[in-house]
Design a protein around this motif. Structure first.
Motif, short mmCIF file in Angstrom:
data_model
loop_
_atom_site.label_atom_id
_atom_site.label_comp_id
_atom_site.label_asym_id
_atom_site.label_seq_id
_atom_site.Cartn_x
_atom_site.Cartn_y
_atom_site.Cartn_z
N ALA A 86 0.86 -1.03 0.24
CA ALA A 86 0.36 0.05 0.05
C ALA A 86 1.16 0.94 -0.24
O ALA A 86 0.14 2.08 0.17
CB ALA A 86 -0.57 0.09 1.52
N TYR A 87 2.38 0.92 0.33
CA TYR A 87 2.96 1.98 0.24
C TYR A 87 3.74 2.16 -0.59
O TYR A 87 4.72 0.75 -1.06
CB TYR A 87 3.54 2.61 1.64
N VAL A 88 4.17 3.50 -1.40
CA VAL A 88 4.93 4.01 -2.40
C VAL A 88 6.97 4.32 -1.96
O VAL A 88 6.80 4.49 -0.53
CB VAL A 88 5.33 5.02 -3.07
N HIS A 89 8.00 3.47 -1.82
CA HIS A 89 9.09 3.02 -1.44
C HIS A 89 9.91 3.91 -2.37
O HIS A 89 10.89 2.78 -3.09
CB HIS A 89 9.57 2.18 -0.89
N ARG A 90 10.42 4.61 -3.45
CA ARG A 90 10.99 5.18 -4.44
C ARG A 90 12.10 5.06 -4.68
O ARG A 90 13.26 4.83 -5.55
CB ARG A 90 11.00 6.59 -4.52
N ASP A 148 6.58 1.32 -6.52
CA ASP A 148 5.38 1.75 -6.19
C ASP A 148 4.27 0.94 -6.88
O ASP A 148 4.16 0.28 -7.83
CB ASP A 148 5.29 3.04 -7.07
N PRO A 149 4.05 -0.12 -6.39
CA PRO A 149 2.48 -1.46 -6.34
C PRO A 149 1.02 0.02 -6.96
O PRO A 149 0.06 -0.85 -7.29
CB PRO A 149 2.23 -1.14 -5.09
N MET A 150 1.32 1.36 -6.82
CA MET A 150 0.55 2.19 -7.48
C MET A 150 0.26 1.96 -8.74
O MET A 150 -0.83 2.24 -9.60
CB MET A 150 0.14 3.56 -6.76
N THR A 151 1.41 1.63 -9.43
CA THR A 151 1.37 1.32 -10.24
C THR A 151 0.82 0.06 -11.34
O THR A 151 0.95 -0.36 -11.24
CB THR A 151 2.58 1.72 -11.47
N ASP A 152 0.72 0.67 -13.03
CA ASP A 152 -0.09 -1.13 -13.50
C ASP A 152 1.57 -2.00 -13.03
O ASP A 152 0.93 -3.86 -12.89
CB ASP A 152 -0.30 -0.67 -14.97
N VAL A 196 4.01 -6.82 -9.50
CA VAL A 196 4.14 -7.65 -8.80
C VAL A 196 3.46 -7.75 -7.60
O VAL A 196 4.00 -8.93 -7.61
CB VAL A 196 5.62 -6.14 -9.34
N VAL A 197 3.10 -6.91 -7.38
CA VAL A 197 2.69 -7.37 -6.52
C VAL A 197 1.34 -9.18 -5.98
O VAL A 197 1.88 -9.98 -5.61
CB VAL A 197 1.84 -6.69 -5.89
N GLY A 256 -7.50 0.37 1.79
CA GLY A 256 -8.66 -0.61 1.49
C GLY A 256 -7.59 -1.19 0.28
O GLY A 256 -7.78 -2.14 -0.01
N TYR A 257 -6.53 -0.40 -0.23
CA TYR A 257 -6.08 -1.05 -1.26
C TYR A 257 -5.56 -2.13 -1.85
O TYR A 257 -5.26 -3.09 -2.21
CB TYR A 257 -4.88 0.30 -1.71
N SER A 258 -4.48 -2.56 -0.57
CA SER A 258 -3.74 -3.57 -0.02
C SER A 258 -4.64 -4.64 0.02
O SER A 258 -4.71 -5.79 -0.25
CB SER A 258 -2.84 -4.13 1.42
#
Length: 290
Positions: free
Chosen positions: A24-28, A33-37, A42-43, A67-69
């Motif tokens: 649920a969190y970005v770590h650049r 970045d799990p928010m990208t397609d 990868v998740v 709720g994203y996770s």
């Protein structure tokens, strides 16, 4: 992986649990970045790799990414639900209706009709908060959901383990997720002793110290990491305590899954840390008895 019984629940769980917070969190700085397609794929690959390698315990919360996770995990549950013990949470401040609504929302995101373990999600508890959970609605709501078959078992989480000791007296609360790791061992002096007496299921959070041990050691003793992987030490510490049934580890990529599985495959703890002395006088007595 060899499974362990999760206390008196009767559930068989892997000694490693995959934690959903990282989804649920970005770590650049780490390219995460799990928010990208691509990140979403990868998740999915990581979850499938974990299930394929025998990691059957998945733990998350609706708090992680609003709720994203749960949503990402649910996309895998469509085809892998029978392969895992699924655990999520409800926020401890909710009332009876809030807990019911939260669980139903989690069920939708997971795309399933039941969740194996539903935990009250908190950090540490005051006497008033203990009273609210037990008599103000949350526990009663979870009992109703369990009776309806929506959840299988009830649990609770805490950053400060001693604050959940009062809940051990309540048989309905079977699973305890507490902070316990190589540098944060307070639970060994109180909670783990009491939990073992009632055969509670125990799951560690912060299993890998959330990277704190590794970061601090890099400043004070950088040669330690070269001598021995401190992540490996952290993982094996938790799994060397027989009172802990599974340790939550945040894994983002399939290769992290493979690395962690290999660290424990075929490994037998040289000692049970449940028997290790925790006070100076106990250390003296142990040494003198040898």
């Amino acid at each position: 992986m060899q499974k362990r019984k999760l206390g008196r629940t009767g559930l068989e769980v892997s000694p490693i649990a995959i934690g959903g917070a990282a989804f649920a969190y970005v770590h650049r700085t780490q390219g995460w970045d799990p928010m990208t397609d691509d990140g979403r794929k990868v998740v999915h690959a990581t979850l499938n790799a974990a299930l394929d390698r025998g990691i059957n315990y998945i733990d998350t919360s609706p708090v992680y990414g609003n709720g994203y996770s749960e949503t990402l995990i649910g996309e895998v549950m469509k085809t892998r639900r029978k392969d895992c013990v699924l655990a999520s949470k409800v926020w401890y401040e909710l009332d009876h209706k809030g807990v019911i609504d939260s669980v139903h929302e989690s069920l939708k995101r997971f795309q399933t009709d039941h969740i194996d373990i539903m935990q009250i999600h908190g950090r540490m508890y005051t006497a008033a908060e203990v009273e609210h959970i037990l008599k103000g609605g949350p526990l009663d709501a979870l009992l109703e959901l369990r009776e309806a078959g929506k959840i299988g078992h009830i649990g609770i989480t805490a950053e400060e383990p001693w604050t959940v000791i009062p809940f051990l007296a309540h048989e309905a609360i079977e699973v305890y997720q507490v902070a316990y790791n190589f540098i944060y061992q307070g639970a060994a002096r109180h909670f783990l002793i009491e939990a073992a007496k009632v055969n509670a299921g125990v799951v560690s959070m912060r299993t890998m110290t959330s990277g704190i041990l590794q970061r601090e050691a890099s400043h004070l003793a950088p040669e330690w990491q070269a001598a021995r992987d401190l992540y490996e030490v952290s993982l094996k510490f938790v799994h060397a305590d027989s009172r802990v049934h599974s340790g939550i580890v945040g894994m983002r990529w399939p290769e992290e899954v493979e690395q962690n599985v290999r660290l424990l495959e075929g490994w037998q703890p040289p000692v049970d840390f449940a028997t290790m002395p925790r006070l100076t006088i106990e250390v003296y007595k142990t040494d003198d008895a040898m």
